[in-house]
Scaffold this motif. Structure first.
Motif, PDB file in Angstrom:
ATOM      1  N   ASP A 132       0.687  -1.025  -0.190  1.00 27.28           N
ATOM      2  CA  ASP A 132      -0.305  -0.292   0.241  1.00 27.28           C
ATOM      3  C   ASP A 132       0.681   1.150  -0.338  1.00 27.28           C
ATOM      4  OD1 ASP A 132      -2.966   0.294  -0.276  1.00 27.28           O
ATOM      5  OD2 ASP A 132      -2.957  -0.740   1.540  1.00 27.28           O
ATOM      6  N   ASP A 133       2.549   1.335  -0.008  1.00 24.77           N
ATOM      7  CA  ASP A 133       3.111   2.085   0.355  1.00 24.77           C
ATOM      8  C   ASP A 133       3.392   2.500  -1.716  1.00 24.77           C
ATOM      9  OD1 ASP A 133       4.048  -0.051  -0.078  1.00 24.77           O
ATOM     10  OD2 ASP A 133       6.424   0.476   1.167  1.00 24.77           O
ATOM     11  N   ALA A 135       2.690   4.296  -5.198  1.00 26.05           N
ATOM     12  CA  ALA A 135       1.444   5.337  -5.394  1.00 26.05           C
ATOM     13  C   ALA A 135       1.720   5.281  -7.573  1.00 26.05           C
ATOM     14  CB  ALA A 135       1.412   6.701  -5.168  1.00 26.05           C
ATOM     15  N   THR A 248      -5.803  -2.231  -6.445  1.00 21.64           N
ATOM     16  CA  THR A 248      -6.094  -1.230  -7.531  1.00 21.64           C
ATOM     17  C   THR A 248      -6.743  -1.328  -9.508  1.00 21.64           C
ATOM     18  OG1 THR A 248      -5.368   0.640  -6.240  1.00 21.64           O
ATOM     19  CG2 THR A 248      -5.853   1.184  -8.344  1.00 21.64           C
ATOM     20  N   SER A 263      -9.696   0.347  -4.686  1.00 24.28           N
ATOM     21  CA  SER A 263      -8.478   0.454  -4.154  1.00 24.28           C
ATOM     22  C   SER A 263      -8.416   1.829  -4.482  1.00 24.28           C
ATOM     23  CB  SER A 263      -7.811  -0.564  -4.515  1.00 24.28           C
ATOM     24  OG  SER A 263      -8.068  -1.459  -3.007  1.00 24.28           O
ATOM     25  N   GLN A 265      -6.990   4.331  -3.807  1.00 27.56           N
ATOM     26  CA  GLN A 265      -5.662   4.968  -3.003  1.00 27.56           C
ATOM     27  C   GLN A 265      -4.401   5.182  -3.361  1.00 27.56           C
ATOM     28  OE1 GLN A 265      -7.095   2.186  -1.968  1.00 27.56           O
ATOM     29  NE2 GLN A 265      -5.430   0.597  -1.613  1.00 27.56           N
ATOM     30  N   ARG A 266      -4.231   4.301  -4.338  1.00 30.12           N
ATOM     31  CA  ARG A 266      -3.278   4.266  -4.961  1.00 30.12           C
ATOM     32  C   ARG A 266      -2.999   5.285  -6.264  1.00 30.12           C
ATOM     33  NH1 ARG A 266      -4.329  -1.569  -4.519  1.00 30.12           N
ATOM     34  NH2 ARG A 266      -2.814  -1.792  -2.491  1.00 30.12           N
ATOM     35  N   ARG A 268      -2.858   8.578  -8.233  1.00 29.49           N
ATOM     36  CA  ARG A 268      -2.908  10.010  -7.542  1.00 29.49           C
ATOM     37  C   ARG A 268      -3.217  11.318  -8.863  1.00 29.49           C
ATOM     38  NH1 ARG A 268      -2.084   7.975  -3.319  1.00 29.49           N
ATOM     39  NH2 ARG A 268       0.121   8.158  -2.296  1.00 29.49           N
TER      40      ARG A 268
END
Lengths: 269, 269
Positions: A132-133, A135, A248, A263, A265-266, A268
């Protein structure tokens, strides 16, 4: 780095045949190759795959990997493809894992795929944790989609193939691109390539021209790839499994358009 | 006319989920349903199919027909689909033909399809004779392609499905149209429908939105259908088998364009 002894037996990807168009004019038309390839492991016949034959050794290794019949590349001693007899002979160090049990189960399951051992894979999915780290920037996604266009040579000539790519999340660079007559073959060939090159999936994008069905999402998750992108649409089970596993998932990705399904959040913007 | 006792358990074809587009806007997006359906015949589990679920009874009957596990509709006593448990229970009059032998062989073969018993089917193909006293006019082909457009409801909404149609050679009228998440499911559902309605294939056109791979050509030939039309392209083995069996194969058929690949004598310009 360890590599099995291997042939490098790619076949010509397209063949040209004559076709008559709507004006009655003969048009030389390239069509995609499709060849049976029977896999033998330690002299035992496992199955026959229909393939374009562009990356047969990686395909066979990836098939054995994705079916969970081998657990590391070091177990593979050699992979020998011989198109004279449409056969691929694999020698392993210690034999296949639970082959009989898996062969028996496989008969019970099918998708548009290949009779994968669906129940087993779903059980494994529950233990998958994706990074999850990482992007993906929107501009990197667009750059990757542009890179894909450059790679699609067989599709442009002959159609009737699916393409898959493995790309880096950080800059959208395509590390490998495989086309095959079967959607699942292209995925398996990428899985084989990753093992052969010692490449991990956890900071990568998996791109496919094909639809995002349940089996595609499962295979991406098995390879620990956190971002899955398709030119096409998705099915309900593909969506459910993507939600469950936290991948994602981006569909309808063409040029500068896409739909982000799970998902978020990944990504931007 | 004989009909088995059957449920009529079609599922909703699409589901709407939220997706974020490239402008960051939430778009309600229809996606195609995909459900596991486990087939039990005489209480024995045969396999699990992933399907849209639009025509599950016809799909199961067509699957058993195309796998040559039953040889006539009269052998089927009942077909009961229960989506509460994702199961289809089939009762036959006299059991399945050579089930164990066929299940054992199936594990050895796969295409993009579904682990069909490829060797067996190819052996059968050699004895197929398709009607040569039928002719398709170019204007009838164009009319049929236009008719297909009207039928494609799920594809238009959600994509991610393949469509198949059975049409009459004489006037291009579409007799049945099936969409499913799997190319092979759509074909099998048409085969099941043909048995249920007592419709023969020998003066029909088989249309598919999917690619013409070896297995698609084999299934059309098994149903004795002399003309095969696809919106997509074809593969080399699809081409070879079409030549061998003498089926009229037309690819890239969209609007008023097409490419005629094999057995040109049945098309009248």
């Amino acid at each position: 780095m360890y590599r099995p002894t291997m042939t490098s037996a790619a076949r010509p990807a397209t063949f040209t045949v004559g076709a008559i168009d709507e004006h009655g004019v003969m048009q030389p038309t390239p069509i995609a190759g499709e060849h049976p390839l029977t896999i033998y492991v330690d002299k035992r016949e496992i199955l026959t795959i229909m393939t374009l034959g562009a990356a047969p050794e990686a395909l066979v290794i990836g098939y054995l990997r994705n079916q969970r019949l081998i657990s590391s590349i070091e177990e593979v001693v050699s992979v020998q493809v011989d198109w004279e007899v449409n056969a691929c002979s694999v020698v392993t160090r210690n034999g296949l894992q639970n082959l009989d049990e898996k062969m028996a189960k496989r008969t019970k399951t099918t998708g548009c795929g290949e009779g994968t051992v669906f129940g087993d894979l779903m059980a494994e999915i529950d233990s998958v944790h994706l990074r999850d780290d990482v992007a993906l920037k929107q501009e990197t996604l667009f750059a990757m989609l542009n890179n894909v266009r450059i790679h699609e040579s067989i599709y442009k000539q002959a159609g009737a193939v699916h393409g898959c790519a493995l790309a880096r999340i950080k800059d959208g660079a395509i590390l490998t691109f495989v086309e095959d007559v079967g959607r699942h073959n292209a995925v398996d060939a990428i899985a084989g390539w990753m093992w052969l090159e010692g490449v991990s999936g956890d900071d990568k994008i998996f791109y496919t021209t094909g639809r995002l069905t349940s089996e595609m999402v499962i295979k991406a998750a098995q390879m620990r790839i956190p971002v899955l992108v398709s030119r096409s649409g998705l099915t309900q089970m593909g969506y459910s499994i993507a939600e469950q596993v936290g991948i994602t998932m981006i569909g309808r990705a063409v040029n500068k358009h896409y739909l982000l399904f799970t998902s978020a959040q990944r990504l931007r913007a």
